[in-house]
Design a protein around this motif. Structure first.
Motif, PDB file in Angstrom:
ATOM      1  N   HIS A  21       0.853  -1.192   0.000  1.00 24.29           N
ATOM      2  CA  HIS A  21       0.000   0.000   0.000  1.00 24.29           C
ATOM      3  C   HIS A  21       0.889   1.243   0.000  1.00 24.29           C
ATOM      4  O   HIS A  21       1.867   1.311   0.749  1.00 24.29           O
ATOM      5  N   PRO A  22       0.563   2.251  -0.840  1.00 20.24           N
ATOM      6  CA  PRO A  22       1.433   3.432  -0.903  1.00 20.24           C
ATOM      7  C   PRO A  22       1.532   4.178   0.433  1.00 20.24           C
ATOM      8  O   PRO A  22       2.512   4.887   0.676  1.00 20.24           O
ATOM      9  N   ARG A  23       0.538   4.048   1.294  1.00 22.30           N
ATOM     10  CA  ARG A  23       0.595   4.720   2.606  1.00 22.30           C
ATOM     11  C   ARG A  23       0.765   3.684   3.712  1.00 22.30           C
ATOM     12  O   ARG A  23       0.236   3.850   4.813  1.00 22.30           O
ATOM     13  N   TYR A  24       1.504   2.616   3.418  1.00 24.72           N
ATOM     14  CA  TYR A  24       1.634   1.499   4.362  1.00 24.72           C
ATOM     15  C   TYR A  24       2.075   1.957   5.757  1.00 24.72           C
ATOM     16  O   TYR A  24       1.473   1.614   6.769  1.00 24.72           O
ATOM     17  N   GLN A  25       3.137   2.778   5.772  1.00 26.53           N
ATOM     18  CA  GLN A  25       3.680   3.183   7.077  1.00 26.53           C
ATOM     19  C   GLN A  25       2.681   3.983   7.897  1.00 26.53           C
ATOM     20  O   GLN A  25       2.592   3.848   9.106  1.00 26.53           O
ATOM     21  N   ASP A  26       1.904   4.812   7.197  1.00 27.39           N
ATOM     22  CA  ASP A  26       0.921   5.632   7.900  1.00 27.39           C
ATOM     23  C   ASP A  26      -0.193   4.749   8.481  1.00 27.39           C
ATOM     24  O   ASP A  26      -0.626   4.938   9.611  1.00 27.39           O
ATOM     25  N   LEU A  27      -0.625   3.767   7.685  1.00 28.33           N
ATOM     26  CA  LEU A  27      -1.673   2.856   8.168  1.00 28.33           C
ATOM     27  C   LEU A  27      -1.168   2.033   9.355  1.00 28.33           C
ATOM     28  O   LEU A  27      -1.875   1.838  10.340  1.00 28.33           O
ATOM     29  N   LEU A  28       0.084   1.598   9.259  1.00 29.95           N
ATOM     30  CA  LEU A  28       0.688   0.806  10.328  1.00 29.95           C
ATOM     31  C   LEU A  28       0.763   1.635  11.622  1.00 29.95           C
ATOM     32  O   LEU A  28       0.412   1.168  12.713  1.00 29.95           O
ATOM     33  N   THR A  29       1.184   2.893  11.459  1.00 32.94           N
ATOM     34  CA  THR A  29       1.322   3.782  12.606  1.00 32.94           C
ATOM     35  C   THR A  29      -0.025   3.997  13.277  1.00 32.94           C
ATOM     36  O   THR A  29      -0.155   3.882  14.496  1.00 32.94           O
ATOM     37  N   ARG A  30      -1.046   4.286  12.460  1.00 32.29           N
ATOM     38  CA  ARG A  30      -2.382   4.516  13.017  1.00 32.29           C
ATOM     39  C   ARG A  30      -2.872   3.289  13.763  1.00 32.29           C
ATOM     40  O   ARG A  30      -3.444   3.372  14.837  1.00 32.29           O
ATOM     41  N   HIS A  31      -2.623   2.124  13.136  1.00 35.30           N
ATOM     42  CA  HIS A  31      -3.082   0.871  13.731  1.00 35.30           C
ATOM     43  C   HIS A  31      -2.394   0.635  15.086  1.00 35.30           C
ATOM     44  O   HIS A  31      -3.039   0.260  16.071  1.00 35.30           O
ATOM     45  N   ARG A  32      -1.085   0.900  15.138  1.00 37.24           N
ATOM     46  CA  ARG A  32      -0.355   0.677  16.410  1.00 37.24           C
ATOM     47  C   ARG A  32      -0.832   1.640  17.497  1.00 37.24           C
ATOM     48  O   ARG A  32      -0.927   1.266  18.662  1.00 37.24           O
ATOM     49  N   ILE A  33      -1.128   2.888  17.112  1.00 36.04           N
ATOM     50  CA  ILE A  33      -1.602   3.859  18.105  1.00 36.04           C
ATOM     51  C   ILE A  33      -2.994   3.459  18.620  1.00 36.04           C
ATOM     52  O   ILE A  33      -3.261   3.490  19.826  1.00 36.04           O
ATOM     53  N   GLU A  34      -3.863   3.036  17.707  1.00 36.49           N
ATOM     54  CA  GLU A  34      -5.205   2.587  18.127  1.00 36.49           C
ATOM     55  C   GLU A  34      -5.083   1.420  19.101  1.00 36.49           C
ATOM     56  O   GLU A  34      -5.754   1.388  20.140  1.00 36.49           O
ATOM     57  N   ASN A  35      -4.216   0.477  18.761  1.00 33.80           N
ATOM     58  CA  ASN A  35      -3.983  -0.671  19.636  1.00 33.80           C
ATOM     59  C   ASN A  35      -3.463  -0.236  21.003  1.00 33.80           C
ATOM     60  O   ASN A  35      -3.852  -0.783  22.032  1.00 33.80           O
ATOM     61  N   GLY A  36      -2.544   0.744  20.959  1.00 36.24           N
ATOM     62  CA  GLY A  36      -1.971   1.264  22.203  1.00 36.24           C
ATOM     63  C   GLY A  36      -3.040   1.869  23.097  1.00 36.24           C
ATOM     64  O   GLY A  36      -3.047   1.656  24.310  1.00 36.24           O
TER      65      GLY A  36
END
Ligand code: PTJ
Length: 258
Positions: A21-36
């Motif tokens: 995904h072209p915004r992979y890192q951004d999606l990953l970051t959002r996902h980790r913060i939500e999980n946090g």
């Protein structure tokens, strides 16, 4: 709406986010913060901080710009030269790069210390457990038997044998007041922050204007590369780094795309 716009809301595990995904890192970051936030590690305000960071990262081109890479090499040299380096961990850092912070601590022989803006015993414990799950053997910050001068009570709490007596401190995603107070204590501060105009990078000896997700592994890589370097060579890496130039280069990239 593209097929990817709903992905981050739907995934339960980060492995489900498509790496191409072209915004992979951004999606990953959002996902980790939500999980946090769900795990009680990250404060709700951490989501606002993440949103701000993500906007700056978009303007930076979501890559480590050359001046940030130089800052990351200088950060590694400072950490290797330090007598007592400490890596400060807040709720966003713990959610985004727990294992990477443990690896960096191992590479430069630093302590990990939890230091929260919104401090509660529950969050302190949840973050300590999370770091241990990611390989940390010792976690400081729970003793809180010393205070950073000139800062209100809760945010000033540190360990006497941790941040209080450290000579070099890595303070990622830090609040400006505390960064200034640590600077007044004479610490060498390495600040990781995507906003070059924020007070924390402005007071740092080494402002790293990069996403923490990229910055921490890159500092570790530089530290491994410099592991056998003589003191003179490390000192010359430190001296060659120009903090003003690095801040200007980041601001120019954000404002002009240059
Ligand atoms: O966990 P706590 O209680 O200690 O609270 C932590 C937060 C982050 C909520 C608190 O320190 C805070 O409110 O920080 P600020 O003032 O919002 O500053 C956070 C800074 O980090 C901002 O300048 C953002 O641009 C930057 N930032 C956000 N995400 C990233 C980032 N910098 C690097 N990498 C990121 N992923």
């Amino acid at each position: 709406m593209s097929e990817y716009d709903t992905i981050s809301a739907e995934v339960d595990h980060e492995e489900e986010i498509p790496e191409d995904h072209p915004r992979y890192q951004d999606l990953l970051t959002r996902h980790r913060i939500e999980n946090g936030v769900e795990k009680g590690i990250t404060h709700l305000q951490g989501m606002h901080a993440e949103g701000r960071g993500s906007a700056f990262d978009y303007l930076l081109g979501e890559e480590t710009i050359p001046s940030a890479d130089e800052a990351e090499r200088a950060a590694a040299a400072h950490l290797l030269l330090a007598d007592h380096p400490v890596l400060s961990i807040n709720g966003n850092v713990a959610a985004l790069v727990p294992g990477e912070m443990v690896e960096l601590a191992d590479a430069v022989d630093a302590d990990l210390e939890i230091n929260l803006f919104n401090r509660t015993p529950e969050r302190m414990q949840a973050i300590a457990d999370h770091l241990r799950d990611h390989g940390a053997t010792a976690v400081k910050g729970l003793e809180a038997d010393a205070r950073i001068p000139n800062l209100d009570h809760k945010r000033a709490k540190v360990d006497a044998d941790g941040i209080y007596e450290a000579d070099v401190v890595v303070v990622p995603l830090e609040d400006g007041d505390r960064a200034e107070a640590l600077e007044e204590m004479g610490k060498t501060e390495i600040v990781i922050d995507l906003n070059p105009l924020s007070r924390s990078p402005q007071v740092a000896e080494v402002p790293v204007v990069d996403n923490i997700i990229r910055a921490v592994p890159n500092i570790t890589e530089h530290a491994r590369d410099l592991a056998d370097a003589e003191t003179d060579e490390l000192q010359s890496v430190v001296e060659q780094f120009d903090r003003e130039e690095a801040l200007e280069a980041a601001e120019k990239r954000i404002r002009d795309g240059l």
